[in-house]
Write an enzyme that holds these catalytic residues in place. Structure first.
Site, mmCIF file in Angstrom:
data_model
loop_
_atom_site.group_PDB
_atom_site.id
_atom_site.type_symbol
_atom_site.label_atom_id
_atom_site.label_comp_id
_atom_site.label_asym_id
_atom_site.label_seq_id
_atom_site.Cartn_x
_atom_site.Cartn_y
_atom_site.Cartn_z
ATOM 1 N N CYS B 174 0.833 -1.205 0.000
ATOM 2 C CA CYS B 174 0.000 0.000 0.000
ATOM 3 C C CYS B 174 0.870 1.257 0.000
ATOM 4 C CB CYS B 174 -0.978 0.014 1.173
ATOM 5 S SG CYS B 174 -0.221 -0.256 2.779
ATOM 6 N N HIS B 444 -1.658 0.995 7.631
ATOM 7 C CA HIS B 444 -2.171 0.914 6.272
ATOM 8 C C HIS B 444 -2.181 2.317 5.674
ATOM 9 C CE1 HIS B 444 -4.306 -0.467 2.850
ATOM 10 N NE2 HIS B 444 -5.394 0.208 3.116
#
Lengths: 93, 530
Positions: B174, B444
């Site tokens: 990510c 994240h």
């Protein structure tokens, strides 16, 4: 009461002529941007506009003016009022 | 508004342009006050009050207030159609020079209007600028004026160009996806690669980062909207940067800087000093550091090239009127550029000799077209990376429009404030924000990006419609701003092309000499036989 109106007009003329109006705008403007008020109004405007089926400037203008005045950040409001007060005191010395 | 199409011509348009220029000339930012005001203040034709925001009729000399329908009534009574106003609100928001149509009873807008506004606005600012280095006057691109370009455009199909495509997570990637999205939505990089400035089919470099970018843009701006897996980009990154290899989570900022360096090194004509590659043309700025000796006043200045700005977050936090703790980007920048005390142990003056205390101040000497900010949210206790680290989750308020003027070297130095040039040069618009949630090692990354005026949220392969409000409410880790208007130096052929050409000329001259020498030998030999 008519006096107040006449006063207001004279003071406004003086403020603009001497450039004091512009100076105050330039001091408060960045503070309003930094506090997020400007972006907030813009966001509200976009949201309102997307909900209207008949886009009308005047409607948006009225709604946002109200929201804008209410949501004005306190520190900026106080600072502007202080600037105006200081100017007036100097004028009436 | 059909009336704009038919009636906004000739005198009406000329008047509009004049109003825009007048507006620029009038707003002195409160600075040059000692000079007497040369321009008279307009008053309302209906109620006589001083107008700070005049609404000017485009057909006659009337100007009036918006309040109480003064100007709207005038338009109706005199059957004039258009009036305009100029909102130059504290130079923060360059407005649109809106036009109100009395027949449609609404504010109207079209492309010609935008153009007219931009042209007159920029021309007026150019007139007011005193520049040491000549600027190229602004001209719109006219594709239909050039025969070569017209024929090139013939037979081409226009496709929608929005780049709204998700990126597959290839295993804790990510961090890669958010950076790629921010690069894809970067207007300067986008224009460069979509403009075929580096065609990967013609490039012969091994592991070329520019080729990866080219391939990425082709995928992201294609008509396929299914999520795309940037496999070759990842593979090339691993081969070029060993520290970024492996499936562990990495820092997005680290990957960002590594990518910029890769792309720079693979660009044609990239150099180590004053490079003009696309990366440096887009991101490179200059930071000036002035150290002033407290004892003798001697100032030593150093200029450092930077590709981005890293801001500390350990701010004494201000509370807004609701009592919520908030740090603003402006406050971070002020801290960044404020004078810092250096003790006598840290500084020795080159002029007066002995160790003395000094003050050091940073300021922006040159602002890049794209400004990248990173907020230092990861605090390492101790010097090695594996030591326990803390993440600072302080919310930061970032503006959609940023004015960098107060942080430039000119502003900070206190003199030469008169010659700072047109304010639009310092104004930036936010176009991408990267967010990080969770802790250092198990977090994240997601990001927001803007295309035109539409904001989108990107979470790996999931792309959703979003809004400026949602973006500004999120907690930024990195954010990207692009200049509202780019200024150009007059065109100069890049050094590497000029060197190539002089080399070519020299080679040809050498060839001719050799040829002449050979001819002479032949002649001499012939003569000898005779």
């Amino acid at each position: 009461m008519a006096d107040v109106d006449a006063f207001y007009r004279r003071i406004k003329l003086r403020l603009v002529e001497t450039g004091e109006w512009d100076r105050m705008k330039v001091t408060i403007g960045p503070k309003l941007n930094e506090s997020g008020w400007l972006d907030d109004i813009k966001h509200k405007g976009v949201e309102r506009a997307s909900e209207m089926d008949q886009l009308s400037f005047q409607t948006l203008f009225e709604a946002l003016s109200k929201a804008g005045h209410v949501g004005l950040p306190l520190p900026a409001r106080r600072e502007l009022q202080a600037m105006i007060r200081e100017y007036l005191e100097k004028q009436f010395e | 508004c059909s009336h704009l199409a038919t009636e906004f011509i000739g005198d009406v348009e000329t008047k509009y342009r004049r109003v825009v220029s007048w507006s620029i000339a009038r707003h002195s930012n409160g600075r040059s006050l000692p000079k007497r005001r040369k321009i008279a203040i307009p008053t309302c034709g209906t109620c006589n009050i001083t107008l700070v925001r005049p609404f000017v009729c485009l057909h006659c000399s009337y100007s009036g207030c918006w309040a109480g329908s003064h100007v709207a009534d005038h338009l109706k009574q005199s059957s004039h159609i258009f009036c305009t106003s100029n909102n130059l609100f504290a130079r923060v928001d360059v407005s649109s020079g809106a036009i109100f149509c009395s027949v449609c009873d609404d504010v109207v807008h079209n492309h010609t209007l935008d153009r007219a506004y931009l042209e007159s606005h920029l021309k007026a600012e150019e007139r007011r600028t005193v520049a040491k280095i000549p600027r190229e006057p602004f001209k719109f691109w006219e594709p239909l004026a050039d025969a070569e370009e017209v024929s090139a455009l013939e037979g081409t199909t226009a496709i929608p160009c929005q780049g709204r495509r998700g990126l597959l997570n290839l295993g804790q990637t990510c961090y890669l996806n958010v950076i790629l999205q921010c690069l894809v939505h970067n207007p300067l990089l986008r224009n460069h690669f979509l403009g075929d400035k580096h065609n990967h089919k013609l490039c012969k470099i091994q592991d070329c980062a520019c080729c990866e970018m080219d391939k990425l843009y082709i995928e992201m701006y294609s008509e396929d909207t299914t999520p795309f897996g940037p496999v070759s980009f990842l593979a090339t990154t691993w081969r070029k940067s060993a520290e970024l290899a492996g499936y562990a989570q990495h820092d997005a900022h680290e990957f960002f800087i590594a990518s910029l360096n890769h792309i720079h090194s693979n660009c044609k004509g990239s150099t180590n000093i004053s490079c003009i590659c696309i990366i440096h043309s887009t991101f490179a700025g200059q930071l000036q550091s002035d150290v002033k000796c407290e004892r003798c006043g001697n100032v030593t200045s150093t200029v450092d090239p930077i590709l981005d700005v890293n801001l500390e977050l350990k701010e004494k936090v201000v509370r807004d009127d609701k009592g919520n703790p908030v740090v603003s980007l402006g406050a971070c920048l002020r801290k960044y550029t404020q004078p810092e005390k250096l003790g006598p142990k840290e500084y020795t003056c080159s002029k007066c000799g002995k160790g003395s205390s000094a003050s050091k101040r940073l300021s922006f000497r040159k602002l890049p077209p794209v400004l990248s900010f990173q907020f230092k949210r990861f605090e390492h206790k101790g010097s090695d990376k594996s030591a326990s680290a803390r993440k600072l989750d302080t919310p930061v308020r970032i503006p959609a429009n940023l004015d960098m003027m107060p942080f430039t070297t000119m502003s900070v130095k206190d003199n030469d404030k008169e010659n700072t040039g047109p304010p639009i040069m310092y104004q930036y618009e936010l176009f991408a924000v990267i967010n990080h949630e969770g802790q250092m090692d198990n977090g994240h990354y997601t990001n927001f990006a803007r295309f035109d005026s539409g904001w989108y949220r990107f979470d790996d392969d999931k792309v959703t419609h979003s809004s400026l409000g949602a973006c500004l409410k999120s907690t930024p880790y990195m954010c990207f701003y692009v200049k509202k208007h780019l200024e150009y130096k007059p065109h100069m052929t890049p050094t590497y092309i000029r060197t190539r050409e002089t080399e070519a000329v020299r080679e040809r001259a050498l060839e001719q000499e050799k040829e002449a020498a050979r001819q002479k030998e032949l002649d001499d030999a012939l003569l000898a036989t005779v």
